[in-house]
Design a protein around this motif. Sequence first.
Motif, short mmCIF file in Angstrom:
data_model
loop_
_atom_site.label_atom_id
_atom_site.label_comp_id
_atom_site.label_asym_id
_atom_site.label_seq_id
_atom_site.Cartn_x
_atom_site.Cartn_y
_atom_site.Cartn_z
N LYS A 1 18.22 -20.23 20.63
CA LYS A 1 16.98 -20.52 21.77
C LYS A 1 18.50 -21.48 22.27
CE LYS A 1 12.96 -20.27 19.48
NZ LYS A 1 11.77 -21.24 19.71
N LEU A 2 18.75 -22.08 22.51
CA LEU A 2 20.10 -22.92 23.39
C LEU A 2 21.26 -21.87 24.08
CD1 LEU A 2 19.60 -25.21 25.11
CD2 LEU A 2 20.93 -26.21 23.55
N GLN A 3 21.17 -21.36 23.39
CA GLN A 3 22.49 -20.92 23.68
C GLN A 3 22.08 -19.41 24.08
OE1 GLN A 3 26.07 -20.53 22.32
NE2 GLN A 3 25.62 -19.40 24.49
N THR A 4 20.93 -18.72 23.92
CA THR A 4 20.81 -17.80 25.05
C THR A 4 20.39 -18.20 25.84
OG1 THR A 4 19.20 -16.70 22.29
CG2 THR A 4 18.42 -16.00 25.09
N PHE A 5 19.55 -19.10 26.34
CA PHE A 5 19.47 -20.11 27.75
C PHE A 5 20.89 -20.08 28.21
CE2 PHE A 5 18.37 -23.99 30.00
CZ PHE A 5 17.73 -23.31 30.98
N ILE A 6 21.30 -20.52 27.90
CA ILE A 6 22.76 -20.08 28.50
C ILE A 6 23.66 -19.39 29.04
CG2 ILE A 6 25.13 -21.78 28.37
CD1 ILE A 6 23.95 -23.99 25.71
N ASP A 7 23.00 -18.24 28.29
CA ASP A 7 23.56 -16.76 28.40
C ASP A 7 22.63 -16.35 29.73
OD1 ASP A 7 25.59 -17.14 26.80
OD2 ASP A 7 24.27 -16.16 25.44
N ARG A 8 21.93 -16.78 29.65
CA ARG A 8 20.42 -16.13 30.73
C ARG A 8 21.04 -16.73 32.03
NH1 ARG A 8 14.40 -16.50 30.27
NH2 ARG A 8 13.97 -15.29 32.34
N LEU A 9 21.44 -18.58 32.06
CA LEU A 9 22.07 -18.80 33.03
C LEU A 9 22.97 -18.56 33.57
CD1 LEU A 9 20.98 -22.38 32.32
CD2 LEU A 9 20.08 -21.62 34.45
N LYS A 10 24.21 -18.07 32.52
CA LYS A 10 25.61 -17.99 33.79
C LYS A 10 25.48 -16.42 33.99
CE LYS A 10 28.69 -19.95 30.58
NZ LYS A 10 29.52 -20.17 29.47
N THR A 11 24.95 -15.24 33.51
CA THR A 11 24.30 -14.16 33.57
C THR A 11 24.06 -13.52 33.94
OG1 THR A 11 23.25 -13.34 31.81
CG2 THR A 11 25.88 -13.53 31.09
N THR A 12 22.47 -14.49 35.20
CA THR A 12 21.67 -13.83 35.83
C THR A 12 22.62 -13.93 36.93
OG1 THR A 12 20.61 -14.81 34.73
CG2 THR A 12 19.64 -14.49 37.10
#
Length: 100
Positions: free
Chosen positions: A81-92
């Motif tokens: 979940k944390l990795q998904t959140f980080i990826d979402r922050l970076k790729t938005t």
Amino acid sequence: MGDIIGKIESERGTFQRLMAKIPGFRGYMNRETRREADKILRDTIAGRFETQLRRLPEIQMQLTGSGGLEHVDDVERATIKLQTFIDRLKTTPRGYSGFY
């Protein structure tokens, strides 16, 4: 975020400051400044969460070594979940309304 916008505006060159005086163009430049501030802020937040993400495998090893095997799956789910959140922050995209 106001401090970030102020810093970005203070780093503008002479030409950009001159362009900001053109009617209608200032709003465009302000929007770009907000987008840049948004990106800087999201990158900073993602970096801090990545620091915490790097700690999770060590926590899993400690749980495994101390007999806390029932919690290893919980830590794994938290890692995903944390990795998904980080990826979402970076790729938005910059200025995306979901985060903007």
